[in-house]
Design an enzyme around this catalytic site. Sequence first.
Site, PDB file in Angstrom:
ATOM      1  N   ASP A 162       3.540   9.229  -3.987  1.00 47.28           N
ATOM      2  CA  ASP A 162       3.574  10.539  -3.282  1.00 47.28           C
ATOM      3  C   ASP A 162       4.605  10.616  -2.201  1.00 47.28           C
ATOM      4  O   ASP A 162       4.433  11.741  -1.856  1.00 47.28           O
ATOM      5  CB  ASP A 162       2.421  10.865  -2.835  1.00 47.28           C
ATOM      6  CG  ASP A 162       1.120  10.836  -4.121  1.00 47.28           C
ATOM      7  OD1 ASP A 162      -0.016  10.087  -4.186  1.00 47.28           O
ATOM      8  OD2 ASP A 162       1.580  11.712  -4.921  1.00 47.28           O
TER       9      ASP A 162
ATOM     10  N   HIS B 152      -1.679   1.749  -0.520  1.00 47.35           N
ATOM     11  CA  HIS B 152      -2.152   1.891  -1.825  1.00 47.35           C
ATOM     12  C   HIS B 152      -3.243   0.811  -1.965  1.00 47.35           C
ATOM     13  O   HIS B 152      -3.328  -0.193  -1.331  1.00 47.35           O
ATOM     14  CB  HIS B 152      -1.139   1.521  -2.782  1.00 47.35           C
ATOM     15  CG  HIS B 152      -1.298   2.165  -4.063  1.00 47.35           C
ATOM     16  ND1 HIS B 152      -2.152   1.545  -4.868  1.00 47.35           N
ATOM     17  CD2 HIS B 152      -1.179   3.379  -4.678  1.00 47.35           C
ATOM     18  CE1 HIS B 152      -2.086   2.010  -6.202  1.00 47.35           C
ATOM     19  NE2 HIS B 152      -1.567   3.017  -5.954  1.00 47.35           N
TER      20      HIS B 152
HETATM   21  C1  SDX Z   1      -2.214   7.458  -5.443  1.00 45.57           C
HETATM   22  O1  SDX Z   1      -5.115   4.181  -7.361  1.00 45.57           O
HETATM   23  C2  SDX Z   1      -3.938   4.635  -7.732  1.00 45.57           C
HETATM   24  O2  SDX Z   1      -3.521   3.753  -8.578  1.00 45.57           O
HETATM   25  C3  SDX Z   1      -3.618   5.966  -7.294  1.00 45.57           C
HETATM   26  C4  SDX Z   1      -2.302   6.583  -7.651  1.00 45.57           C
HETATM   27  C5  SDX Z   1      -2.026   6.704  -9.109  1.00 45.57           C
HETATM   28  O3  SDX Z   1      -0.870   6.816  -9.539  1.00 45.57           O
HETATM   29  O4  SDX Z   1      -3.117   7.106  -9.607  1.00 45.57           O
HETATM   30  O5  SDX Z   1      -1.139   5.573  -7.338  1.00 45.57           O
HETATM   31  C6  SDX Z   1      -1.740   7.809  -6.919  1.00 45.57           C
HETATM   32  O6  SDX Z   1      -3.398   8.195  -5.343  1.00 45.57           O
HETATM   33  C7  SDX Z   1      -1.578   6.956  -4.349  1.00 45.57           C
HETATM   34  C8  SDX Z   1      -2.070   7.044  -2.833  1.00 45.57           C
HETATM   35  C9  SDX Z   1      -1.962   8.400  -2.180  1.00 45.57           C
HETATM   36  N1  SDX Z   1      -2.639   8.768  -1.133  1.00 45.57           N
HETATM   37  C10 SDX Z   1      -2.104   8.556  -0.037  1.00 45.57           C
HETATM   38  O7  SDX Z   1      -0.901   8.409   0.265  1.00 45.57           O
HETATM   39  C11 SDX Z   1      -3.053   8.937   1.050  1.00 45.57           C
HETATM   40  C12 SDX Z   1      -2.726   8.060   2.367  1.00 45.57           C
HETATM   41  N2  SDX Z   1      -2.967   6.363   1.915  1.00 45.57           N
HETATM   42  C13 SDX Z   1      -4.326   6.015   2.205  1.00 45.57           C
HETATM   43  O8  SDX Z   1      -5.507   7.007   2.611  1.00 45.57           O
HETATM   44  C14 SDX Z   1      -4.431   4.672   1.751  1.00 45.57           C
HETATM   45  O9  SDX Z   1      -3.719   3.911   1.691  1.00 45.57           O
HETATM   46  C15 SDX Z   1      -5.333   4.677   0.302  1.00 45.57           C
HETATM   47  C16 SDX Z   1      -6.423   5.793  -0.108  1.00 45.57           C
HETATM   48  C17 SDX Z   1      -3.998   5.190  -0.726  1.00 45.57           C
HETATM   49  C18 SDX Z   1      -5.797   3.360  -0.116  1.00 45.57           C
HETATM   50  O10 SDX Z   1      -6.705   2.949   0.692  1.00 45.57           O
HETATM   51  P1  SDX Z   1      -7.777   1.611   0.418  1.00 45.57           P
HETATM   52  O11 SDX Z   1      -7.133   0.688  -0.381  1.00 45.57           O
HETATM   53  O12 SDX Z   1      -9.144   2.119   0.854  1.00 45.57           O
HETATM   54  O13 SDX Z   1      -7.186   0.916   1.906  1.00 45.57           O
HETATM   55  P2  SDX Z   1      -7.779   1.027   3.508  1.00 45.57           P
HETATM   56  O14 SDX Z   1      -8.398   2.527   3.636  1.00 45.57           O
HETATM   57  O15 SDX Z   1      -9.025  -0.069   3.398  1.00 45.57           O
HETATM   58  O16 SDX Z   1      -6.695   0.489   4.291  1.00 45.57           O
HETATM   59  C19 SDX Z   1      -6.619  -0.532   4.699  1.00 45.57           C
HETATM   60  C20 SDX Z   1      -5.961  -0.646   6.175  1.00 45.57           C
HETATM   61  C21 SDX Z   1      -7.046   0.097   6.860  1.00 45.57           C
HETATM   62  O17 SDX Z   1      -6.894  -0.462   8.477  1.00 45.57           O
HETATM   63  P3  SDX Z   1      -7.870  -1.703   8.935  1.00 45.57           P
HETATM   64  O18 SDX Z   1      -9.234  -1.069   8.632  1.00 45.57           O
HETATM   65  O19 SDX Z   1      -7.407  -2.753   7.962  1.00 45.57           O
HETATM   66  O20 SDX Z   1      -7.580  -1.835  10.470  1.00 45.57           O
HETATM   67  O21 SDX Z   1      -4.609   0.022   6.147  1.00 45.57           O
HETATM   68  C22 SDX Z   1      -5.220   1.291   6.906  1.00 45.57           C
HETATM   69  C23 SDX Z   1      -6.485   1.569   6.810  1.00 45.57           C
HETATM   70  O22 SDX Z   1      -6.798   2.134   8.074  1.00 45.57           O
HETATM   71  N3  SDX Z   1      -4.208   2.252   6.082  1.00 45.57           N
HETATM   72  C24 SDX Z   1      -3.549   3.503   6.879  1.00 45.57           C
HETATM   73  C25 SDX Z   1      -3.020   3.835   5.706  1.00 45.57           C
HETATM   74  N4  SDX Z   1      -3.579   3.442   4.565  1.00 45.57           N
HETATM   75  C26 SDX Z   1      -4.174   2.479   4.828  1.00 45.57           C
HETATM   76  N5  SDX Z   1      -3.310   3.536   8.065  1.00 45.57           N
HETATM   77  C27 SDX Z   1      -2.240   4.660   8.369  1.00 45.57           C
HETATM   78  N6  SDX Z   1      -2.048   5.362   7.428  1.00 45.57           N
HETATM   79  C28 SDX Z   1      -2.000   4.980   5.877  1.00 45.57           C
HETATM   80  N7  SDX Z   1      -1.627   5.692   4.975  1.00 45.57           N
END
Ligand code: SDX
Length: 443
Positions: free
Chosen positions: A377, A319
């Site tokens: 989710d 998140h």
């Molecule tokens: C919702 O914003 C909100 O409030 C949204 C929400 C709401 O109520 O409105 O809470 C609802 O959208 C919840 C999120 C649902 N999405 C998912 O579950 C999809 C999977 N999650 C990811 O796509 C991700 O975690 C996000 C999109 C939710 C957040 O992404 P960020 O904040 O841009 O974080 P990032 O991509 O920069 O990740 C940081 C690190 C990265 O690795 P490094 O570059 O540091 O090596 O963490 C890794 C990412 O690759 N990472 C994950 C991951 N999420 C982040 N690696 C594997 N699996 C994941 N799910």
Amino acid sequence: MSDGTSPKATAAPAGLVTLNDQRTGKSIDLPVLDGSVGPSVIDIRKLYGQTGYFTYDPGYTSTGSCESKITFIDGDEGVLLYRGYAIEELAQQSDFMEVCYLLLEGELPNVQQKGAFEKNITYHTMLHEQLQYFLRGFRRDAHPMAVMVGIVGALSAFYHDSTDISDPKQRVIASHRLIAKIPTIAAMAFKYSTGQPFVYPRNNLSYAENFLHMVFATPCEDLKISRSVVRAMDRILILHADHEQNASTSTVRLAGSSGANPFACIAAGIASLWGPAHGGANEAVLNMLAEIGSKEHIPEFIKRAKDKDDPFRLMGFGHRVYKNYDPRAAVLRQSCHEVLEELGVHHEPLLDLAMELERIALEDEYFVNRKLFPNVDFYSGIILRAMGFPNEMFTVLFAVARTVGWIAQWKEMIEDPEQKIGRPRQLYTGYGKRPYVSMDKRN
Ligand code: SDX
């Protein structure tokens, strides 16, 4: 800093930070503003005028886009407050109609206020009869989120008597129409995909029960819905109602900042929510669990989630704000067990798989180091599936619940005397000015 319980009239000046530009030797003092709880902000509204610099923050990881009194999140502590009330308490003790009133008006309603609000919503649940013919233009296999975007956007053509955003009365009617009709539209989208007849809303049912009735009832027999399933649906709506300045809410605010009518703004919010990185994740979680199939395959998928060359991510994990367990996920995980028990589902392989996946991920240093926890989710889809919703309806439910949050945020923006059209700038790295080249001179 306030005592953290009472809201501030507005952000309060709280000192200065100085920006020293080593390139020009100049320095500029920027005001710091304190909120009532949470991080203070550096007010950069005069930065470009005084320095010629823009700030640069793709994805807005460090940017406050607005001042708000609606929802507060402490991502490190896993805290979520609607108008100061903890989500866990609201999920346990409140109901969705009361939470809608709270988000919109800022205070919990008394008996009279709640009764009047609930009656107003109830008597707006029917859709203009002509809309069903618009809906019938979709293919039966259209994704229900496509139908939601289309129909909600079209509402401004059917309810043009509540599209003048400068008229407070029209803003209230449009807000109530959207909150009231969104479940009816969602249920119609589902019925249309199944070939079953539409079921009209019933004024003697609560919001959550009315929605379940419109989705699962048929003209052939009376539908009995257990109290605990209705309660679980109501709780799911509460948990998804608002969440500060997330992608879809920011979309609604930006669309609304141009003066677009509320129906168009909410349609824009639904479109943004649909993405798998946002509200579309609940559907993606169930698809992911189906792809994993069994516990033996979990290590392979954990490995893929950590592989930068593999686009696979653990859906329902991570998140932008929560660097702790999403408090909504905790409530939903508990609710999962209760609903499955109530429905007599004593063994749900998907839940077992999800809990094992969570256990393994939360022991893996990749996830621990990046503070990746289950989010809202991760468990919601398992409950919805157990209730009988197909995977593609999960994000639709998220949109049904979030409509009140989008409207509360849109209302706050419209009523903000400092409100102006949102218009970000950029860091341009394209061509500078160059002369046109005629076709005969191109290679
Ligand atoms: C919702 O914003 C909100 O409030 C949204 C929400 C709401 O109520 O409105 O809470 C609802 O959208 C919840 C999120 C649902 N999405 C998912 O579950 C999809 C999977 N999650 C990811 O796509 C991700 O975690 C996000 C999109 C939710 C957040 O992404 P960020 O904040 O841009 O974080 P990032 O991509 O920069 O990740 C940081 C690190 C990265 O690795 P490094 O570059 O540091 O090596 O963490 C890794 C990412 O690759 N990472 C994950 C991951 N999420 C982040 N690696 C594997 N699996 C994941 N799910």
